[in-house]
Design an enzyme around this catalytic site. Structure first.
Site, short mmCIF file in Angstrom:
data_model
loop_
_atom_site.label_atom_id
_atom_site.label_comp_id
_atom_site.label_asym_id
_atom_site.label_seq_id
_atom_site.Cartn_x
_atom_site.Cartn_y
_atom_site.Cartn_z
N GLU A 289 -27.85 -23.23 7.39
CA GLU A 289 -27.01 -23.99 8.32
C GLU A 289 -25.71 -23.26 8.61
O GLU A 289 -25.13 -22.61 7.74
CB GLU A 289 -26.72 -25.38 7.74
CG GLU A 289 -27.97 -26.23 7.65
CD GLU A 289 -27.69 -27.64 7.15
OE1 GLU A 289 -26.67 -27.84 6.45
OE2 GLU A 289 -28.49 -28.55 7.44
N CYS A 568 -17.50 -30.15 4.87
CA CYS A 568 -17.45 -29.34 3.65
C CYS A 568 -18.19 -30.04 2.52
O CYS A 568 -17.95 -31.20 2.21
CB CYS A 568 -15.99 -29.10 3.26
SG CYS A 568 -15.80 -28.03 1.83
#
Length: 592
Positions: A289, A568
């Site tokens: 990703e 994150c």
């Protein structure tokens, strides 16, 4: 034998840490404006106590500099102590090198493949293609996310689609889904009307944007000379030959980026415009990703790159850590993420993605900031991360400023900083906790004390070859009632000041505070059975204020992309997530 300059070494003994030629950071007592004051002598700091006071003592000049007079035997004892500590440091460093050599050898066997043009400098590619002009023509394309094989070669691209066959459907589908979600937020109209509108938009994107792509590239993105100075048949033949070096399966290939490195398999767009890409590697079909974060206030984007498929560090608050490490990425597999991110930013440069922030329209703006904070631990793949960073910052490569390229590491060992420190990028250390026991709980693979890791960090910052790289970062994922207390902030202040004193006045140390992002779909259970939660805004602000009031620069990172699990700590490919959800379901049913 390793030579260590004692003037820049940090020596650990008797519970004290010795900083030579140190600087003392004195907080202003309010705000973020700290004051650095040169001590002009070595300093002994009590790093194991919550004490901000520092006591100067000069061991290099026995008759002055604040240390007072000392007899001959005292001087000899000091020299002997220094010699023994330096030898201990040499032994430790050699051990780390042996461990790293073994790991690098293992990784090299995993990645026995030839370099593709995407991971070559202009100089290297010139030699392979037979001329600098050819290499420059190829890189003028790669730099904007265009495959020169598709742009210049009609045989590789009989339909005239210069973006690649894997790009349009996932991209168009993502735009349709994104617009539908925005529409659903505004009203609850008939779903059939939404489907019809979505199908019409999909058809429009596939037909109109695809058809005008080459003309748009020629007019707006490539240098004007490329309209007449491109790549001929012989040059394309050489480029194809180089690209296909990594083909170990005997498959017939056209030498394109899609066929030889990676293809785009999925795109998702959050309400704030954050865009997540899923790339399928040509080598083995594994997926990684990549995240693009647009900033409407400065009309630029940040791209978050992955360095591995999965990660072996096992951080208990990170979705990627739950995957485990499948393998490291080669340099071109890292760089292909920038290639596709740049491609999407170019294609979507005029597609409105969001009005979320103060009614400012958000598009995918050009990329000017790169962070290695995606899937994987860069230090576990430094042999490919460092060359990738060099291409990313090369003015003839992707041409991103070194000061705007950041490599973040959990620091598996002190040697990790040295391996990554040669890269033309800012070093960021994912600290998460200063207390050894707490950090071990958050990062179970931790093998070294925080003092050992801190000393390695300081050594590398002082010895970095590029003196212009004067900035470094510490990163803390703040988890509610786990590491967000003022006691934790107190420990971080002492820890940070020790780094500032050890490196010197030129260091700009920035502390990034990252509120924990929910990974509940694969389990939020941390060490000791504690369920991890995002701290309240008040607790995060109190933590930040504690740091800034003591002269440190601390910033709260804005959470972006959490709706699409692009924030994150949330990156984990779908196949692995499904497996983890099944495992967590079994655990839950067994404990109920």
């Amino acid at each position: 034998m390793l030579r260590i300059n004692p003037l820049i070494a940090i020596l650990e003994f008797s519970g004290l840490t010795l900083f030579c030629d140190a600087f003392i950071l004195k907080g202003s007592g309010g705000g973020t404006n700290g004051k650095l004051e040169h001590a002009f002598h070595p300093t002994v700091a009590k790093t194991h106590h919550h004490d901000d006071d520092h006591q100067g003592v000069n061991i290099l000049d026995p008759n002055g500099g604040g240390g007072g007079g000392r007899n001959k035997s005292s001087q000899q004892r000091t020299l002997i102590q220094r010699k023994h500590v330096v030898l201990d440091m040499t032994t430790s460093t050699n051990t780390e090198k042996k461990e790293n050599k073994h790991r690098s050898s293992h990784e090299s066997k995993q990645h026995e493949s030839n370099t593709t043009p995407l991971s070559m400098t202009i100089s290297e590619l010139s030699k392979e293609m037979g001329g600098k002009g050819r290499a420059q023509a190829a890189w003028d394309c790669y730099r904007i996310g265009v495959d020169p094989m598709l742009y210049y070669d009609s045989n590789s691209n009989p339909e005239g689609d210069v973006e690649g066959e894997s790009v349009w459907l996932p991209l168009a589908s993502a735009l349709v889904e994104h617009r539908k979600n925005q529409h659903d937020d505004d009203n609850d109209d008939d779903d059939d009307d939404d489907d019809d509108e979505g199908n019409a938009m999909l058809e429009s994107i596939l037909q109109n944007d695809k058809a005008k792509s080459k003309q748009t590239i020629q007019e707006n993105w490539l240098p004007p000379r490329r309209s007449t100075e491109g790549l001929g048949r012989d040059a394309l033949s050489e480029l194809k030959r180089i690209m296909e070096k990594g083909d170990h399966h005997g498959k017939k290939r056209m030498g394109t980026v899609e066929e030889c490195i990676a293809r785009l398999s999925h795109v998702s767009i959050s309400a704030d415009g954050t865009t997540k890409l899923l790339l399928k590697m040509a080598k083995d079909g594994l997926e990684v990703e990549t995240v693009i974060i647009p900033w409407s206030n400065r009309k630029r984007s940040t791209v978050c790159l992955s360095s591995q498929v999965g990660c072996r560090q096992g951080c208990t608050f990170c979705a990627t850590g739950r995957m485990g490490k499948l393998r490291s990425l080669a340099s071109d597999e890292i760089l292909v993420q920038m290639y596709y991110a740049t491609k999407l930013c170019r294609i979507l440069s005029d597609h409105l993605l969001s009005n979320r922030y103060d009614d400012q329209p958000t598009f995918l703006y050009p990329i000017d900031n790169i962070v290695f904070m995606g899937m994987g631990e860069p230090a576990d793949n430094s042999e490919h991360v460092v060359p990738a960073a060099q291409i990313l910052t090369d003015h003839q490569g992707f041409s991103v400023a070194r000061a705007k390229t950041t490599i973040s590491t959990i620091a598996p060992s002190p040697q990790s900083f040295r391996e990554l420190g040669v890269a033309p990028a800012v070093l960021a250390w994912s600290v998460h906790a200063v207390d050894d026991a707490l950090r071990k709980r958050l990062v179970p693979t931790t093998k070294h004390t925080m003092i050992e890791l801190r000393d390695g960090f300081v050594r590398v910052l002082r010895e970095r070859p590029n003196k212009r790289m004067t900035m470094a970062m510490l990163e803390i994922v703040l988890i509610d009632r786990v590491n967000d207390s003022l006691d934790c902030a107190h420990d971080l202040v002492a820890f940070s000041k020790a780094i500032l004193e050890g490196v010197g006045k030129d260091l700009k140390l920035v502390i990034n505070l990252i509120p924990y992002n929910d990974i509940g779909d694969i389990g939020d259970i941390g060490g000791g059975g504690v369920v991890y939660k995002k701290p309240t805004r008040e607790r995060v602000r109190a933590f930040q204020d504690y740091l800034t009031d003591r002269g440190l620069f601390a910033f709260i990172r804005t959470t972006r992309g959490d709706e699409e699990s692009a924030a994150c700590g949330q990156l984990a490919t779908k196949k692995k997530r499904k497996k983890k959800r099944e495992e967590m379901a079994v655990v839950s049913s067994g404990s109920s």
